[in-house]
Every structure is written in C-alpha cells, then in structure tokens.
Motif scaffolding. Structure first.
Motif, PDB file in Angstrom:
ATOM      1  N   LEU A 436       0.930  -1.168  -0.108  1.00  0.00           N
ATOM      2  CA  LEU A 436       0.039  -0.038   0.098  1.00  0.00           C
ATOM      3  C   LEU A 436       0.806   1.300  -0.069  1.00  0.00           C
ATOM      4  CD1 LEU A 436      -2.728   1.362   0.012  1.00  0.00           C
ATOM      5  CD2 LEU A 436      -2.633   1.054   2.955  1.00  0.00           C
ATOM      6  N   SER A 437       1.943   1.160   0.867  1.00  0.00           N
ATOM      7  CA  SER A 437       2.768   2.612   0.910  1.00  0.00           C
ATOM      8  C   SER A 437       3.685   2.675  -0.268  1.00  0.00           C
ATOM      9  CB  SER A 437       3.853   2.229   1.938  1.00  0.00           C
ATOM     10  OG  SER A 437       4.736   3.354   2.212  1.00  0.00           O
ATOM     11  N   ALA A 438       3.790   1.567  -1.049  1.00  0.00           N
ATOM     12  CA  ALA A 438       4.500   1.719  -2.345  1.00  0.00           C
ATOM     13  C   ALA A 438       3.510   2.161  -3.588  1.00  0.00           C
ATOM     14  CB  ALA A 438       5.309   0.431  -2.797  1.00  0.00           C
ATOM     15  N   MET A 439       2.136   1.686  -3.679  1.00  0.00           N
ATOM     16  CA  MET A 439       1.513   2.143  -4.410  1.00  0.00           C
ATOM     17  C   MET A 439       0.891   3.808  -4.198  1.00  0.00           C
ATOM     18  SD  MET A 439      -1.399  -0.803  -5.292  1.00  0.00           S
ATOM     19  CE  MET A 439      -1.964  -0.905  -3.400  1.00  0.00           C
ATOM     20  N   ARG A 440       1.063   4.123  -2.871  1.00  0.00           N
ATOM     21  CA  ARG A 440       0.808   5.587  -2.761  1.00  0.00           C
ATOM     22  C   ARG A 440       1.809   6.446  -3.049  1.00  0.00           C
ATOM     23  NH1 ARG A 440      -2.295   4.770   3.063  1.00  0.00           N
ATOM     24  NH2 ARG A 440      -4.476   4.723   2.358  1.00  0.00           N
ATOM     25  N   ALA A 533       9.237  -7.652  -2.323  1.00  0.00           N
ATOM     26  CA  ALA A 533       8.318  -8.152  -3.326  1.00  0.00           C
ATOM     27  C   ALA A 533       6.898  -7.134  -3.441  1.00  0.00           C
ATOM     28  CB  ALA A 533       7.845  -9.608  -2.841  1.00  0.00           C
ATOM     29  N   GLN A 534       6.436  -6.874  -2.077  1.00  0.00           N
ATOM     30  CA  GLN A 534       5.353  -5.689  -2.083  1.00  0.00           C
ATOM     31  C   GLN A 534       5.803  -4.442  -2.819  1.00  0.00           C
ATOM     32  OE1 GLN A 534       3.240  -5.350   1.476  1.00  0.00           O
ATOM     33  NE2 GLN A 534       3.660  -7.258   2.275  1.00  0.00           N
ATOM     34  N   GLU A 535       6.906  -4.016  -2.605  1.00  0.00           N
ATOM     35  CA  GLU A 535       7.291  -2.734  -3.219  1.00  0.00           C
ATOM     36  C   GLU A 535       7.666  -2.936  -4.746  1.00  0.00           C
ATOM     37  OE1 GLU A 535       9.706  -0.713   0.737  1.00  0.00           O
ATOM     38  OE2 GLU A 535      10.746  -1.872  -0.860  1.00  0.00           O
ATOM     39  N   LYS A 536       8.220  -4.121  -5.157  1.00  0.00           N
ATOM     40  CA  LYS A 536       8.432  -4.254  -6.474  1.00  0.00           C
ATOM     41  C   LYS A 536       6.935  -4.427  -7.360  1.00  0.00           C
ATOM     42  CE  LYS A 536      12.938  -3.786  -7.049  1.00  0.00           C
ATOM     43  NZ  LYS A 536      13.541  -2.911  -7.703  1.00  0.00           N
ATOM     44  N   SER A 537       6.223  -5.167  -6.566  1.00  0.00           N
ATOM     45  CA  SER A 537       4.868  -5.485  -7.475  1.00  0.00           C
ATOM     46  C   SER A 537       4.008  -3.887  -7.452  1.00  0.00           C
ATOM     47  CB  SER A 537       3.970  -6.529  -6.625  1.00  0.00           C
ATOM     48  OG  SER A 537       3.031  -6.827  -7.404  1.00  0.00           O
ATOM     49  N   ALA A 538       4.265  -3.246  -6.604  1.00  0.00           N
ATOM     50  CA  ALA A 538       3.637  -1.811  -6.652  1.00  0.00           C
ATOM     51  C   ALA A 538       4.032  -1.258  -7.886  1.00  0.00           C
ATOM     52  CB  ALA A 538       3.478  -1.275  -5.413  1.00  0.00           C
ATOM     53  N   GLN A 539       5.422  -1.135  -8.071  1.00  0.00           N
ATOM     54  CA  GLN A 539       6.157  -0.566  -9.193  1.00  0.00           C
ATOM     55  C   GLN A 539       5.534  -1.196 -10.552  1.00  0.00           C
ATOM     56  OE1 GLN A 539      10.225   0.156  -8.369  1.00  0.00           O
ATOM     57  NE2 GLN A 539      10.009  -0.316  -6.194  1.00  0.00           N
ATOM     58  N   LEU A 540       5.343  -2.470 -10.460  1.00  0.00           N
ATOM     59  CA  LEU A 540       5.082  -3.093 -11.784  1.00  0.00           C
ATOM     60  C   LEU A 540       3.645  -2.721 -12.040  1.00  0.00           C
ATOM     61  CD1 LEU A 540       5.060  -5.657 -14.059  1.00  0.00           C
ATOM     62  CD2 LEU A 540       4.116  -6.833 -12.244  1.00  0.00           C
ATOM     63  N   ILE A 541       2.810  -2.655 -11.166  1.00  0.00           N
ATOM     64  CA  ILE A 541       1.360  -2.278 -11.418  1.00  0.00           C
ATOM     65  C   ILE A 541       1.228  -0.756 -12.100  1.00  0.00           C
ATOM     66  CG2 ILE A 541      -0.851  -1.664 -10.256  1.00  0.00           C
ATOM     67  CD1 ILE A 541      -0.320  -3.962  -8.285  1.00  0.00           C
ATOM     68  N   PHE A 542       2.267   0.180 -11.590  1.00  0.00           N
ATOM     69  CA  PHE A 542       2.007   1.535 -12.179  1.00  0.00           C
ATOM     70  C   PHE A 542       3.082   1.792 -13.303  1.00  0.00           C
ATOM     71  CE2 PHE A 542      -0.076   2.001  -8.082  1.00  0.00           C
ATOM     72  CZ  PHE A 542      -1.160   2.534  -8.513  1.00  0.00           C
ATOM     73  N   GLY A 543       3.857   0.637 -13.782  1.00  0.00           N
ATOM     74  CA  GLY A 543       4.489   0.940 -15.056  1.00  0.00           C
ATOM     75  C   GLY A 543       5.905   1.431 -14.867  1.00  0.00           C
ATOM     76  N   ALA A 544       6.510   1.231 -13.497  1.00  0.00           N
ATOM     77  CA  ALA A 544       7.699   1.815 -13.483  1.00  0.00           C
ATOM     78  C   ALA A 544       8.898   0.784 -13.542  1.00  0.00           C
ATOM     79  CB  ALA A 544       7.876   2.065 -11.824  1.00  0.00           C
ATOM     80  N   ILE A 545       8.183  -0.419 -13.576  1.00  0.00           N
ATOM     81  CA  ILE A 545       9.139  -1.528 -14.182  1.00  0.00           C
ATOM     82  C   ILE A 545       8.228  -2.584 -14.907  1.00  0.00           C
ATOM     83  CG2 ILE A 545      10.639  -1.524 -12.077  1.00  0.00           C
ATOM     84  CD1 ILE A 545       9.268  -4.027 -10.753  1.00  0.00           C
TER      85      ILE A 545
END
Length: 973
Positions: A436-440, A533-545
């Motif tokens: 959640l923190s990473a998505m925000r 894993a949580q942080e990287k997955s958030a980045q994937l969702i938003f197209g950063a990786i």
C-alpha cells in the motif's frame, strides 16, 4: 529371475547415460597432487574407528541446551564424527560452537546446513533470499546464479562447507506438502537450468552443492519426514521426469547428491527398502549409470520415511552398504559405528569400500579449505550476512520474477491516472502495508475495509480500479497459501462489480482454489509477501518496471511458461543506490551527516531529501521536525512551501506545453501576449528575455507594504477585513481577507514600474506575475485548476498543489514562518511569499506546496524530455529550447525559466554538475536539480524560514550544494 530381469531393464534404460556421460570428478581440485597427498596422509594416520567416524554427520541447533551440545562434544571426542549439520539458532552462537567443535576435532569437521534460500532457512539475524519457485519464474539464469553466489558467500563467511541445495525436484504435484515452493517448478528443462545456474553460483564461492532429493520428490502428496511417500510410476516416466535433471547437473559438477526416502516400486527391487538404502538406486543407477563421483548423502536417517529397522544402527549399515558416503543425522551413532566395524571385521564390508567413502570425504574437506582451517571471525558477522548487495540480488530476482498471467483490456500497467479512482483491498492473514505504501507513491490509493461483504461492495461502488492483494505469511515456503471460503466469496463479488487486479503474494497454486477468474481483469503473481516483493509489485502495477516473469507451474487453463511481458510507462521506480552505480554507504553517511548537522546548527527544523538516478529513487529520507519544539516529525508525505520552485513546477510546464503545441513562441513579446501591457515599457520584451532574467525587470515589488497602516504597520482597514465578503474575497491567511479588486492593481503596478537602467542579469519574480496573468486568461481558469488538470493528476503528483489546506490535513503541512510583520500569525498552509498571498495564494512565481517525491516526478519528466507515465507532456525540442543558456555570452547563466550552473566562481550548484543540468531554488529553503548527463534528480525541501526568514544559516552554509557534491562523490561507476 525377476530380480535379474529388473536389473537388465534398468541397465538398458540407463545405458544411454553411461554411453554419453562425461566423467566428472567434482571433489578434485586444481592442485590434485597436493590434495591426494593430504588425503592419503590423513587417511593413513587414522584408526579404523576414526575412519568409520568420518561417515557420520550429526545435527545440532546452536540454540540447543547444554545437555544436547555436550552430546555432540562427546561424539566428536569418542566417535570421531566427520561432520556437523547445523540447524536452528543464530549466527554468532553457531560460529562460536563451530570454532569450539573444530578445535576439539582431530580431523577438521565438514560443516553442512540446509540453506536452500540462505542461512535464514535455519538461523535468525540472517538473510532470506527468494524461494526456488520464485526463481523459477525468472528468464535470465544469470540472476539465479547470482542468488546462488550470495548464498554461497554467506555460507563461507559462517564456516559452512556444504549447503544441501539446490532442490532439483520437479514439482508436478500441486498438493506436494514438503517440496512446493522449494522447487523451481514443473518444467524439467527449466528446473535443470535453474539448478545448474544456482549450483554454479554457489560452488563459485567455494561451497559444495547438493542436489536433492534423488531420484525425485516432486510428485508426492506425502511428507517423507512423517511417512514413506510412494512414487508408483513407470521406469520411462521416472527417467523422463523425476530423474531428468541429474545427468546434466552431474556433468555441471555438482559436489554431492542427497538420496531421498521414497518408495519407488519400479525402481527398487529390494523388498521393503526405500530408495535411500537401495543398492540399485544408490550404486547401480547414481554411481554407475550416471557416473557420479561426488559425495552421496542419505537424507536424514531420523525421518519417518526411512525404513523402520528394528535394531539401532541397522539402517546406517544398510545405507552404507547401498553406496552412501555420509550417513546424515543418525539416530544412534555409537551403535551404527559398531555395526559397520563388525561388518568390516566379518568381511561384509571391504576395506576398499570404507576407504572409497572416507577418502571422498577427505577430498571434499581439502576442497573446502580444511587442510588449512581457520576459525570463524565473529566481528561484524551479522553485518556481513546482511548487506546492500544482498538487497540488490534479492530485488533483481523479485523484479525479474513478477509475472502477469492475465491482462484483459490491458488493465496493467495503470494508465491515465487522472481518470482513475483506485482502491486497495487486502485479503489473507498477513500484512500488505509495504504494498500500500509503495502504491501511494504513484497516486491516491484508498485502503478500503469493511466488516461485511455488502458494506465493502457499497464502499467500492465509487471506484473504477480495485487492486486486491492476497497476503499470507512469508516466514517459510511451507506456510499456508490457500484462500479461505470467505475470501473466495468476497473476491468473486468484488470482481463481479469492479475492474479488478488480483495480486498474489503467495505460491501460484493458490489460484487452483478459484472456481473462475472470468471477472478478474488482471492477475499478477508476486510469489512472496516480503517487503521487497510488495514494493516491486506496486512498481509493476504502475508501470515503473516491466513484467518479465513466466509462470513456473501450470494452473488449470494457464500453463507453465505463461507470462505477459509488459513494458514500462517510465514512471519513477524505487530501489538501492548500487543498482544505479552509486554507493549506499557514501550517500547515507555523507548526506545523513550533512542534514543532521544542518538541523543541529539550526539551519532549519527539518528537511526532506530525495535522490534519483537513471529513473530510480535511491535515497528518500525525512529528517527533523516541523518546528523547533519537536512535536511533529517530518514525514515523507508532508508538504512544504516550495517558494520559487513554483516557477519551474507550475508556470513553466504550462508554458512549455503551449510552446510544444506551437501556440506561443519564446520570441513573442509581452505586449502580444498580454494586451494590458501594450504601450508600456514591458510591451516589447520577449518571453525569452523575461524568463531568462535578462529584461531589466526589478527584482520584486513589495506590494503588501503599501497596504499597511502607516502608523500601526498593521494591515490597513482600507484593504483588509477579518471576515469574507464580496468586497473582500481574497483570502491571505486566517481571518485576513484582501480587497477584491487588488489583483488588478498588481498587474497595473508591474506594467507601470520602471525598468532597470542597464541590461544585465537580474533575477526577478515579476515576469511570473505576468505569466500567471497570461495563462489564466488563455485558459479561463486559475493556475491551481490548470496545473492540477493538465499536469498533476495524470502525473500522479497527488501531494502537490496550491492552497494545501483545501487538499491536505493541516498537520501534514510544514509551517514556513511566524509572521510578525504583516499577517501576524503562524504561516501554515498559506504561501509565505507576500505577493503570491495577495493573489489568493496562487502565484506564478510562488504558492505551490509539494513533497520531495512529487517534485522528483516533475523533474524526472523534464529529464525524460517531457515524457512520463505513458504520456508526453512536452516535446523534446521544447525541453531543449527552454534548457538553453541563450545569453551565456552576456554572462547570464539562466535558461528559459530554469536556473543553470554558474559560468564561473560560486553559484547555484556544487560546481560538479554538467552544464546541461538545470533546476531552481526557493526562498523558504528548497532546492531541486536535474542532470541529464548523469541522469540524476536531487530534491531538498526545508523550512529554513521558520520561525523567521531572517535565519540565513542554510543559505550562507552552502548546505544544499554540499549535499549535491556528496551525491556526485557517491557515484562509483
């Protein structure tokens, strides 16, 4: 006759192995003659009892009580055991025990551990790398090798010589209770390739690997720790699936193989024997047909899967006679040793057979350096086992494993943030706080919770994008991964009524419980619920990786090898300095010290500092407090008055957008753009000159002074009221409203103001009052709405805007001053700049509030030539035009709007940046700079003006540019 027929069939099936197998001797070293001499010397010096003792590797926990440890001491002294397998405990305790045991042993001990995903499999205070199932999704096997290397280096640092890994079982049975996540997957080729890569990495660190569990434990639904699993498959099936990896792994140089306790009727002709004590399996197949010359270990002999021999030591004797070299975790070493000695005396075992295994063990000990044994150093041990390099290896592995298996309507990655209202729903019994923190960091994400399903569905009705995270414990790979019935019901209903992305932070098999995924638009497998894993997955969702992983196992209609590869939208990602060629130690030590020194010396109460390189944020810290009373710490989400940085974060991008569209030219005059200026001395000044601060404008006009009472020096009743009214509707601050017609007076005064006598560089706010006038007239909206609608919403800068009290809680807004000269109150949530305050807190030159993360997004957009998040805001040509020092030959360093490095001497930068770099500073103690050559973005936000703007310590100290210098000093590539 049947037995001989079985052997013939076996020989026939494995004849191809024998014919093409390379003769690999994995225990030999390059100095083979020295190795052989040492082995022969040690062997010759041993008594029979000492030789037999070498066959045993016993287990101990470093957390064991003294009584248990004393038993190990006795086994070393009395039974001359050859090795120790350490289990649970801690690294310091284990190191001390290891040193003690080695000191007590005549022949150095071979130390083993189950460290399949690192020492953390058994020890606290150590690093846990990804499970094999996670690694199985990675397409670049070099990454898997890197994981193996780091695990090997950790083992070596702790004095471990053999790691019982990799698990090479092909997990074709989703119900397998003991392998599962420990396997690289179900595809035999993928499993083999990953196993070899892992092995090569680990053994390159000087650690012996061990392939397990021969002949294959991947298709069982029973745990061999508790019972004897049965593999009732044909010989052809066993050869083509279960045993497939062993030949190439042996040829790759695996040092040892562990034989499992399995009931395999078509492989074991010896009635009632598990594979671990079957001569056919251990000798005929593994040693002879597969030409394996490394160490052969039994699986633990205290497991229930081992045959239930009646007498102590019988199973050990049977295992040794079957061809095993090392008897792992015997239930009764003294009895077993006596049984083996007796068999030797009765010629049931030959001296050559004993020498064969013991010398192999000694060859292994020489290979791992035990001929020159050194005790383990405990100083810095914990630190050495938890390094930045470990985070890099882990992050790289996770980033390359993340797998998208469904992407209906290209729901991934998230595009057009301005059109999205995003909710996050957490399922499972573990935390998703890092997710959640990473998505925000990318936008406004609401964590929606409810006690009932009806309540949840009602709350979600206003959202058009729902991310469901399924989080279960990441403690070990055996933890439960299944959905509960309630969770399945909730998921079905959420997906029926909303566009949903399901992100699974568990093993992929969780999907098998779902009856249907028809209504789920996007599915991501993140495999583990770790922080990274949580942080990287958030980045994937938003197209950063990008998404690169492929599913390592099959799931109903989704087959192994499935995975949608997604590109990026070039949003900022987040990671570790070393990933982009910078030093964590240097950044943390230097910058932390500089900022803390600044706070200690009262340059500012607190600060935010962010550094990004190559599109990745690698330093983002908050320091100190909002004020010197130290009641509220600075947090990453807190917003600062960025003062004159408003020029390049609000006014400039809107102008550049118009320039990109061809709607304006930098050679347009102010008179052409603003009719009110026709006929004034500003009429013929070009936009290029005005924004380059080369137009003879005065630095500023203190508009507010003329509105003060000449006697009291307080706000005059002619201009101000305490309450809002139609005639006084410009809110300056709490209980302070300016006369409604005053804004026109500001533009009029600027138009009538004198120009400076000489044309030279002079920084001025005044052109940006005019830019604001032009933009708001052009669009028919104020700058607050314009920047939000045209830039900030789509950019995901959700903590950026004018008039922050309308958007954020007051507690999250850092105060800028205790005003005693005009507003006579704490300035918090209102712009500090007086002129901008008189424009309803919306200025072209000041008035914007933001946090470091959002400023970085805007600067990264510039660095990417006007592109960010899948959208082009500004053309590359326009970026270049505005970032050009047009009047450098006139000793004017500025670009169009952007500040640029000094041309000589001191200036706005450390002097270590490229001339292509650009940025701006702000009066309140803010600063941002971007360097295209080094791909660096730097943001510094503070409230140095609190409690008074007379505090110039930050300015005179050069702290902001000293931090910039430290950034460049931290580049290591």
């Amino acid at each position: 006759m049947q037995f001989r027929k079985s052997l013939f069939i076996l020989f026939f099936i494995y004849l191809p192995f024998l014919a093409i197998s390379q003769q690999t001797y994995p225990l030999y070293t390059n100095d083979i003659e020295s190795q052989r001499k040492w082995v022969d010397s040690v062997y010759t010096s041993m008594t029979v009892e000492e030789r037999i003792g070498q066959l045993f590797m016993v287990d101990v926990f470093s957390s064991d009580p003294k009584a248990k440890v004393d038993k190990i001491r006795a086994l070393i002294k009395e039974q001359h055991i050859g090795g120790i397998i350490f289990s649970k405990g801690g690294p310091i305790r284990q190191a001390k025990l290891n040193n003690e045991f080695q000191e007590a042993s005549k022949t150095p001990l071979l130390i083993g551990m189950d460290a399949e995903w690192g020492l953390a499999m058994r020890l606290d205070s150590t690093y846990a790398f990804p499970w094999n199932m996670t690694l199985g999704a990675i397409q670049d096997n070099r990454i898997v090798k890197d994981v193996g290397t780091r695990i090997g280096e950790h083992c070596k640092r702790l004095g471990v010589h053999i790691n019982f890994g990799p698990v090479v079982d092909i997990n074709v049975n989703p119900a397998n209770p003991i392998i599962g996540n420990r396997s690289f997957g179900e595809d035999k080729i993928n499993v083999t390739e990953k196993s070899i890569a892992f092995l090569e990495g680990m053994q390159s660190a000087g650690i012996l690997g061990s392939a397990k569990h021969f002949p294959g434990h991947g298709d069982t639904d029973q745990d061999s720790h508790k019972t004897l699993p049965t593999l009732d498959f044909t010989l052809e099936r066993l050869k083509n699936i279960e045993m497939y990896p062993y030949k190439p792994i042996i040829e790759a140089g695996i040092a040892s193989v562990m034989v499992a306790h399995l009931n395999v009727p078509n492989l074991v002709p010896e009635a009632g024997y598990p594979t671990s004590i079957s001569p056919t399996v251990v000798t005929n197949i593994l040693k002879d047909s597969l030409s394996f010359h490394g160490l052969i270990f039994t699986d633990a002999l205290n497991m229930k899967g081992a045959s239930n021999f009646k007498e102590p030591g019988d199973i050990d004797l049977a295992a040794f006679k079957a061809g095993n070299d090392i008897l792992l975790i015997s239930n009764d070493v003294p009895s077993a040793a006596l049984k083996i000695k007796k068999a030797l005396e009765e010629n049931d075992i030959t001296e050559e057979r004993l020498a064969h295994s013991v010398k192999k063990i000694l060859y292994a000990k020489y290979k791992v350096g035990l001929s020159k044994y050194k005790p383990i150093e405990t100083e810095n041990l914990i630190e050495d086992l938890n390094t930045n390099l470990d985070d890099i290896v882990y992050s790289t592995a996770i980033e390359n494993a993340l797998t998208i298996t469904k992407n209906t309507k290209e729901i991934l990655p998230v595009k057009n943030l301005e059109d999205k209202k995003i909710a996050y729903v957490s399922l499972g019994d573990d935390s998703g706080k890092y997710f959640l923190s990473a998505m925000r960091k990318y936008g406004d994400i609401d964590h929606v919770k409810a006690k009932t399903l009806d309540e949840l569905i009602k709350k979600l009705a206003s959202y058009n994008y729902v991310v469901v995270g399924f989080h279960r414990s990441n403690a070990n790979p055996w933890k439960s991964y299944a959905f509960s019935d309630k969770e399945k019901t909730w998921l079905y209903e959420i997906a029926r009524t909303n566009d949903v992305v399901l992100d699974l932070f568990v093993r992929p098999y969780a999907m098998l419980d779902l009856l249907s995924t028809t209504n789920i638009e996007g599915i991501i497998h993140s495999y583990q619920n770790s922080k990274i894993a949580q942080e990287k997955s958030a980045q994937l969702i938003f197209g950063a990786i990008p998404s690169k992983g492929k599913l390592p196992v099959s799931l109903k209609e989704v087959k192994a090898g499935t995975g949608f590869e997604s590109g990026t939208l070039r949003r900022l990602s987040y990671g570790i300095p070393e990933e982009v060629g910078m030093s964590s130690d240097s950044l943390n030590k230097k910058i932390d010290a500089l900022v803390r020194s600044g706070i200690t010396k009262a340059m500012m109460p607190g600060a935010q500092v962010l550094i990004a390189r190559k599109g990745k944020v690698i330093y983002n810290k908050s320091f100190g407090y909002h004020t010197y009373n130290k009641k509220r710490k600075v947090r990453p989400e807190d917003v600062y008055d960025v003062a004159s940085m408003t020029k390049i974060l609000a006014s400039l991008p809107l102008l550049m957008e118009l320039r990109s569209q061809g709607s304006i030219s930098l050679d347009d005059t102010l008179g052409e753009l603003i009719p009110e200026l026709k006929g004034t001395n500003k009429s013929n000044i070009t936009l290029r000159k005005a924004l380059s601060h080369y137009a003879r404008f005065k630095a500023w006009i203190p508009f507010y002074i003329a509105t003060l009472d000449s006697v009291t020096k307080k706000p005059s009743q002619e201009y101000y009221r305490k309450a809002y009214s139609s005639g006084f509707n410009i809110k300056i601050a709490d209980e302070l409203y300016l006369r409604s017609d005053y804004q026109d007076s500001i533009i009029q005064r600027i138009g009538e103001s004198d120009l400076r006598d000489r044309l030279s560089y002079k920084y001025s706010d005044l052109p940006y009052y005019l830019v604001k006038k032009y933009l708001e007239d052009y669009y028919g909206k104020n700058l607050d709405k314009l920047t939000s609608e045209r830039i900030y919403q789509s950019l995901g800068t959700n903590r950026t805007g004018y008039k922050p009290l309308d958007k954020f809680s007051k507690n999250s807004i850092v105060p800028s001053e205790n005003d005693t000269y005009w507003r006579n109150q704490r300035v918090q949530g209102y712009v500090h700049d007086m002129g901008a305050a008189m424009q309803s807190n919306i200025g072209g030159h000041a008035g914007l509030f933001s946090n470091a993360n959002d400023v970085a997004k805007l600067m990264q957009m510039y660095l990417q030539n006007g592109y960010y998040g899948g959208k082009r805001y500004i053309s590359k040509e326009t970026i270049e035009e505005f970032n050009t020092c047009t009047y450098c030959n006139k000793n004017v360093r500025r670009g169009v709007g952007f500040d640029k490095p000094q041309l000589s001497g001191s200036g706005p930068t450390c002097g270590c940046v490229s001339m292509n770099s650009f940025g701006h500073s702000g009066f309140t103690g803010t600063y941002t700079w971007a360097d295209p050559d080094q791909e660096i973005v730097y943001v510094f936000l503070s409230n140095r003006t609190f409690p008074t703007m007379e505090n110039r310590k930050l300015v005179t100290s050069g702290l902001r540019t000293r931090i910039q210098e430290a950034i460049y000093e931290s580049i290591v590539e």
